[in-house]
Design a protein around this motif. Structure first.
Motif, PDB file in Angstrom:
ATOM      1  N   ALA A 175       0.811  -1.222   0.000  1.00 12.45           N
ATOM      2  CA  ALA A 175       0.000   0.000   0.000  1.00 12.45           C
ATOM      3  C   ALA A 175       0.843   1.270   0.000  1.00 12.45           C
ATOM      4  O   ALA A 175       0.410   2.290  -0.533  1.00 12.45           O
ATOM      5  CB  ALA A 175      -0.935   0.003   1.200  1.00 12.45           C
ATOM      6  N   LYS A 203      -0.672  -8.124  -6.324  1.00 12.54           N
ATOM      7  CA  LYS A 203      -1.563  -8.073  -5.159  1.00 12.54           C
ATOM      8  C   LYS A 203      -2.421  -9.317  -4.974  1.00 12.54           C
ATOM      9  O   LYS A 203      -2.898  -9.569  -3.877  1.00 12.54           O
ATOM     10  CB  LYS A 203      -2.437  -6.828  -5.212  1.00 12.54           C
ATOM     11  CG  LYS A 203      -3.341  -6.778  -6.418  1.00 12.54           C
ATOM     12  CD  LYS A 203      -4.063  -5.459  -6.484  1.00 12.54           C
ATOM     13  CE  LYS A 203      -4.819  -5.374  -7.795  1.00 12.54           C
ATOM     14  NZ  LYS A 203      -5.292  -4.065  -8.067  1.00 12.54           N
ATOM     15  N   GLU A 257      -8.544  -1.328  -1.386  1.00 14.11           N
ATOM     16  CA  GLU A 257      -8.375  -0.795  -2.729  1.00 14.11           C
ATOM     17  C   GLU A 257      -9.723  -0.722  -3.458  1.00 14.11           C
ATOM     18  O   GLU A 257      -9.999   0.234  -4.170  1.00 14.11           O
ATOM     19  CB  GLU A 257      -7.398  -1.675  -3.515  1.00 14.11           C
ATOM     20  CG  GLU A 257      -7.011  -1.092  -4.850  1.00 14.11           C
ATOM     21  CD  GLU A 257      -6.010  -1.963  -5.558  1.00 14.11           C
ATOM     22  OE1 GLU A 257      -4.945  -1.436  -5.938  1.00 14.11           O
ATOM     23  OE2 GLU A 257      -6.280  -3.172  -5.744  1.00 14.11           O
ATOM     24  N   LYS A 258     -10.562  -1.717  -3.232  1.00 17.45           N
ATOM     25  CA  LYS A 258     -11.886  -1.750  -3.867  1.00 17.45           C
ATOM     26  C   LYS A 258     -12.758  -0.599  -3.372  1.00 17.45           C
ATOM     27  O   LYS A 258     -13.477   0.035  -4.139  1.00 17.45           O
ATOM     28  CB  LYS A 258     -12.560  -3.090  -3.554  1.00 17.45           C
ATOM     29  CG  LYS A 258     -13.943  -3.241  -4.127  1.00 17.45           C
ATOM     30  CD  LYS A 258     -14.515  -4.602  -3.729  1.00 17.45           C
ATOM     31  CE  LYS A 258     -15.962  -4.720  -4.126  1.00 17.45           C
ATOM     32  NZ  LYS A 258     -16.540  -5.985  -3.667  1.00 17.45           N
ATOM     33  N   ASN A 280      -7.462   3.599  -5.928  1.00 17.08           N
ATOM     34  CA  ASN A 280      -6.004   3.431  -5.897  1.00 17.08           C
ATOM     35  C   ASN A 280      -5.493   3.992  -4.586  1.00 17.08           C
ATOM     36  O   ASN A 280      -5.437   5.186  -4.379  1.00 17.08           O
ATOM     37  CB  ASN A 280      -5.367   4.137  -7.093  1.00 17.08           C
ATOM     38  CG  ASN A 280      -3.895   3.843  -7.184  1.00 17.08           C
ATOM     39  OD1 ASN A 280      -3.364   2.985  -6.482  1.00 17.08           O
ATOM     40  ND2 ASN A 280      -3.235   4.571  -8.069  1.00 17.08           N
ATOM     41  N   PHE A 281      -5.093   3.107  -3.715  1.00 19.19           N
ATOM     42  CA  PHE A 281      -4.674   3.468  -2.362  1.00 19.19           C
ATOM     43  C   PHE A 281      -3.266   4.010  -2.402  1.00 19.19           C
ATOM     44  O   PHE A 281      -2.308   3.301  -2.601  1.00 19.19           O
ATOM     45  CB  PHE A 281      -4.758   2.221  -1.472  1.00 19.19           C
ATOM     46  CG  PHE A 281      -4.585   2.527  -0.030  1.00 19.19           C
ATOM     47  CD1 PHE A 281      -5.626   3.055   0.694  1.00 19.19           C
ATOM     48  CD2 PHE A 281      -3.376   2.307   0.603  1.00 19.19           C
ATOM     49  CE1 PHE A 281      -5.468   3.339   2.028  1.00 19.19           C
ATOM     50  CE2 PHE A 281      -3.222   2.597   1.922  1.00 19.19           C
ATOM     51  CZ  PHE A 281      -4.260   3.120   2.645  1.00 19.19           C
ATOM     52  N   ASN A 282      -3.131   5.326  -2.197  1.00 21.23           N
ATOM     53  CA  ASN A 282      -1.803   5.939  -2.251  1.00 21.23           C
ATOM     54  C   ASN A 282      -1.763   7.181  -1.369  1.00 21.23           C
ATOM     55  O   ASN A 282      -1.865   8.294  -1.853  1.00 21.23           O
ATOM     56  CB  ASN A 282      -1.440   6.295  -3.699  1.00 21.23           C
ATOM     57  CG  ASN A 282       0.004   6.692  -3.826  1.00 21.23           C
ATOM     58  OD1 ASN A 282       0.788   6.521  -2.909  1.00 21.23           O
ATOM     59  ND2 ASN A 282       0.356   7.229  -4.983  1.00 21.23           N
TER      60      ASN A 282
END
Length: 169
Positions: free
Chosen positions: A50, A100, A161-162, A166-168
């Motif tokens: 992540a 992932k 993420e869903k 986009n996990f950032n």
């Protein structure tokens, strides 16, 4: 480092430390010394996918140092540190091959390498090769524990993420 990333790294580190401390307080589920699930590794794996390797390294090393101090596990500190370093280096090297949907597989490999590194550290400290016979038991436990922690990290990462995209941070 961005503030959001720093805060998220600190939160993951706190979760890892709390999980490590709780797991160290639970009596062993097997009569074989040293076998545990290593649930705190879920947070290191999650941070690697992540965030980035630097954040994951911070989660790992702060958890090992503070966890050993808080749980009073001074003797096992060196084993945790060596196993953590070796398995983390492998994790960084192999991450590009494990997307992932295969975090669990990377976790299994790293758990096995972690246990092998700990056995060789014990051989050096004890100056005896007899402990090598303990390795097959640790490899089997590493497969089980690595699969469990890897699946937990993978499910957490994919679900976040869903829902977040986009996990950032």
């Amino acid at each position: 480092m961005k503030t959001k990333r720093l805060v998220f790294t600190a939160i993951l580190t706190a979760f890892a430390l709390i999980t490590f401390y709780i797991e160290s307080a639970i009596p062993p589920v097997t009569p074989i010394y040293g076998i545990k699930l290593g649930i705190a590794n879920v947070f290191t794996l999650f941070a690697l996918y992540a965030l980035n390797p630097y954040c994951a390294a911070a989660v790992l090393f702060i958890r090992i140092v503070l966890g050993s101090i808080f749980a009073g596990l001074g003797v096992s500190f060196i084993y945790s540190l060596v196993g953590g370093i070796v398995s983390f280096l492998l994790m960084i090297l192999l991450k590009r091959f494990f997307k992932k949907d295969k975090i669990w597989a990377l976790s299994v490999l790293c758990a096995i390498v972690h246990n092998v590194a700990q056995i060789f550290t014990a051989i050096l400290i004890m100056e005896s090769w007899q402990i090598i016979f303990y390795l097959p038991v640790l490899i089997v436990s590493g497969i089980i524990a690595g699969a469990f922690t890897g699946v937990c990290a993978q499910i957490t990462f994919v679900r976040l993420e869903k829902h977040i995209g986009n996990f950032n941070p």
